[in-house]
Design a protein around this motif. Structure first.
Motif, short mmCIF file in Angstrom:
data_model
loop_
_atom_site.label_atom_id
_atom_site.label_comp_id
_atom_site.label_asym_id
_atom_site.label_seq_id
_atom_site.Cartn_x
_atom_site.Cartn_y
_atom_site.Cartn_z
N LEU A 257 0.84 -1.20 0.00
CA LEU A 257 0.00 0.00 0.00
C LEU A 257 0.87 1.25 0.00
CD1 LEU A 257 -2.83 -1.01 2.50
CD2 LEU A 257 -2.90 -1.02 0.01
N ASP A 258 1.93 1.23 0.78
CA ASP A 258 2.85 2.37 0.78
C ASP A 258 3.50 2.54 -0.60
OD1 ASP A 258 2.47 3.30 3.33
OD2 ASP A 258 4.28 2.41 4.17
N GLY A 259 3.83 1.42 -1.23
CA GLY A 259 4.44 1.49 -2.55
C GLY A 259 3.50 2.10 -3.57
N LEU A 260 2.23 1.72 -3.51
CA LEU A 260 1.25 2.32 -4.42
C LEU A 260 1.08 3.80 -4.13
CD1 LEU A 260 -0.92 2.21 -6.59
CD2 LEU A 260 -2.54 1.41 -4.84
N ALA A 261 0.98 4.17 -2.86
CA ALA A 261 0.82 5.57 -2.51
C ALA A 261 1.99 6.40 -3.03
CB ALA A 261 0.70 5.72 -1.00
N ALA A 262 3.21 5.89 -2.88
CA ALA A 262 4.39 6.63 -3.34
C ALA A 262 4.38 6.79 -4.86
CB ALA A 262 5.66 5.90 -2.89
N SER A 263 3.95 5.75 -5.57
CA SER A 263 3.92 5.83 -7.03
C SER A 263 2.84 6.80 -7.50
CB SER A 263 3.68 4.45 -7.62
OG SER A 263 3.81 4.48 -9.03
N ILE A 264 1.69 6.83 -6.81
CA ILE A 264 0.65 7.78 -7.18
C ILE A 264 1.14 9.21 -7.01
CG2 ILE A 264 -1.61 8.70 -6.47
CD1 ILE A 264 -2.45 5.81 -5.86
N ARG B 72 8.88 -0.27 -5.25
CA ARG B 72 8.90 0.63 -4.08
C ARG B 72 8.69 -0.13 -2.77
NH1 ARG B 72 7.35 3.61 -8.35
NH2 ARG B 72 8.01 5.81 -8.40
N ALA B 73 7.95 -1.22 -2.84
CA ALA B 73 7.71 -2.03 -1.64
C ALA B 73 8.86 -2.98 -1.34
CB ALA B 73 6.42 -2.84 -1.80
N ARG B 74 9.82 -3.05 -2.27
CA ARG B 74 10.96 -3.94 -2.15
C ARG B 74 10.51 -5.39 -1.91
NH1 ARG B 74 12.03 0.33 0.71
NH2 ARG B 74 11.95 -0.71 2.74
N THR B 75 9.61 -5.82 -2.76
CA THR B 75 9.12 -7.19 -2.68
C THR B 75 8.92 -7.69 -4.11
OG1 THR B 75 7.47 -8.64 -1.67
CG2 THR B 75 6.69 -6.50 -2.46
N SER B 76 8.16 -8.75 -4.29
CA SER B 76 8.03 -9.39 -5.60
C SER B 76 6.61 -9.33 -6.13
CB SER B 76 8.46 -10.85 -5.51
OG SER B 76 7.56 -11.57 -4.68
N ARG B 77 6.48 -9.59 -7.44
CA ARG B 77 5.15 -9.70 -8.03
C ARG B 77 4.36 -10.83 -7.36
NH1 ARG B 77 3.46 -7.75 -12.94
NH2 ARG B 77 4.83 -6.26 -13.96
N ARG B 78 5.05 -11.91 -7.07
CA ARG B 78 4.38 -13.04 -6.43
C ARG B 78 3.75 -12.59 -5.11
NH1 ARG B 78 7.16 -18.82 -4.63
NH2 ARG B 78 5.31 -19.66 -3.55
N THR B 79 4.49 -11.82 -4.33
CA THR B 79 3.95 -11.33 -3.06
C THR B 79 2.77 -10.41 -3.32
OG1 THR B 79 6.10 -11.48 -1.98
CG2 THR B 79 4.47 -10.02 -0.97
N PHE B 80 2.88 -9.53 -4.32
CA PHE B 80 1.76 -8.64 -4.65
C PHE B 80 0.50 -9.44 -4.91
CE2 PHE B 80 -1.05 -6.41 -7.49
CZ PHE B 80 -1.08 -5.11 -6.98
N TYR B 81 0.60 -10.46 -5.77
CA TYR B 81 -0.60 -11.20 -6.16
C TYR B 81 -1.08 -12.16 -5.07
CZ TYR B 81 -0.23 -9.16 -10.76
OH TYR B 81 -0.19 -8.25 -11.80
N GLU B 82 -0.29 -12.35 -4.03
CA GLU B 82 -0.77 -13.09 -2.86
C GLU B 82 -1.74 -12.24 -2.04
OE1 GLU B 82 2.74 -14.20 -0.79
OE2 GLU B 82 3.12 -15.99 -2.02
N THR C 90 2.21 1.09 -12.44
CA THR C 90 2.09 -0.32 -12.78
C THR C 90 2.36 -1.16 -11.53
OG1 THR C 90 4.43 -0.56 -13.33
CG2 THR C 90 2.94 0.15 -15.12
N VAL C 91 2.00 -2.42 -11.62
CA VAL C 91 2.31 -3.34 -10.51
C VAL C 91 3.82 -3.38 -10.28
CG1 VAL C 91 2.26 -5.76 -9.77
CG2 VAL C 91 0.23 -4.72 -10.81
N ALA C 92 4.59 -3.30 -11.36
CA ALA C 92 6.05 -3.29 -11.23
C ALA C 92 6.51 -2.09 -10.40
CB ALA C 92 6.70 -3.26 -12.61
N ASP C 93 5.88 -0.93 -10.60
CA ASP C 93 6.22 0.25 -9.80
C ASP C 93 5.96 -0.01 -8.32
OD1 ASP C 93 6.92 1.87 -12.02
OD2 ASP C 93 4.80 2.34 -12.36
N VAL C 94 4.83 -0.63 -8.04
CA VAL C 94 4.43 -0.88 -6.65
C VAL C 94 5.42 -1.83 -5.97
CG1 VAL C 94 2.63 -1.80 -5.14
CG2 VAL C 94 2.00 -0.44 -7.16
N VAL C 95 5.72 -2.94 -6.61
CA VAL C 95 6.58 -3.93 -5.96
C VAL C 95 8.01 -3.41 -5.84
CG1 VAL C 95 5.14 -5.86 -6.71
CG2 VAL C 95 7.08 -5.17 -8.13
#
Length: 215
Positions: A33-40, A56-66, A49-54
């Motif tokens: 959520l913080d990653g999305l807020a920062a990208s917005i 900034r969150a320093r995590t993975s796409r797999r974690t995002f989709y979990e 994009t989802v890539a932007d979010v992950v």
């Protein structure tokens, strides 16, 4: 500090930079959520994009989709938290023993302070949500109903009734909220400072909620 970070700090949860891969799932969700807020803030919701979010969150796409089915679901979760926090702050700021115009000022000033702390999120809420899917539109309606309930509760006390200013009708409250949101959005879009609308917003809100006079 983003709204999500404020919520996290109030709950005593570490900042994203203090979390590790061993965090519980809630920790990863907050980081996303913080990653999305920062990208917005940096590039807007539509260009995020989802890539932007992950990233900034320093995590993975797999974690995002979990945690989220897609970017829109993540966005809805972010806005849910942001609006809940705004309602909480407004409720805490209003002294219901004060004269009713003072209560209006307290509520509007808190609204503006919240919007001013997160102008990009506020603008995205107003401009992006209406063009999204059913879930986002349901959220928009639910949040509106929550704000209506809060304002009508403020206006339905002995203080308001004694002054002839309460209770406030649903239609009047909808007009009040719509006006505040649009004034905030156009101010941000035009590059103005949200704080500069404080006095006109307060005066207009008082005028809208003032006791009715016979014509």
């Amino acid at each position: 500090m983003t709204t999500v970070r404020r919520l996290r700090a109030q709950a005593g949860v570490p900042a994203a930079s203090e979390t590790t891969a061993s965090d519980d799932p809630g920790g990863f969700r907050r980081r996303l959520l913080d990653g999305l807020a920062a990208s917005i803030v940096e590039k807007g919701y539509r260009n995020t994009t989802v890539a932007d979010v992950v990233r900034r969150a320093r995590t993975s796409r797999r974690t995002f989709y979990e945690h989220f089915a897609d970017k829109e679901e993540c966005f809805i979760a972010l806005l849910t938290a942001a609006n809940a926090e705004m309602i909480r702050q407004i409720s805490a700021a209003v002294d219901q023993t004060a004269p009713w115009p003072t209560q209006v000022r307290q509520a509007v000033e808190t609204w503006i302070a919240c919007a001013e702390s997160e102008p990009a999120i506020m603008l995205s809420w107003i401009r992006d949500v209406p063009s999204l899917g059913d879930a986002a539109r349901r959220l928009q309606r639910e949040v509106m109903e929550a704000f209506i309930t809060v304002i009508q509760t403020f206006c339905d006390t002995e203080e308001w009734r004694a002054a002839g200013a309460g209770p406030a009708s649903r239609q009047v409250v909808v007009m009040l909220l719509g006006g505040l949101r649009e004034l905030t959005a156009t101010t941000v879009e035009d590059g103005g400072r949200i704080g500069d609308i404080t006095e006109v917003a307060v005066r207009s809100s008082i005028a809208l909620l003032a006791p009715r006079t016979s014509v």
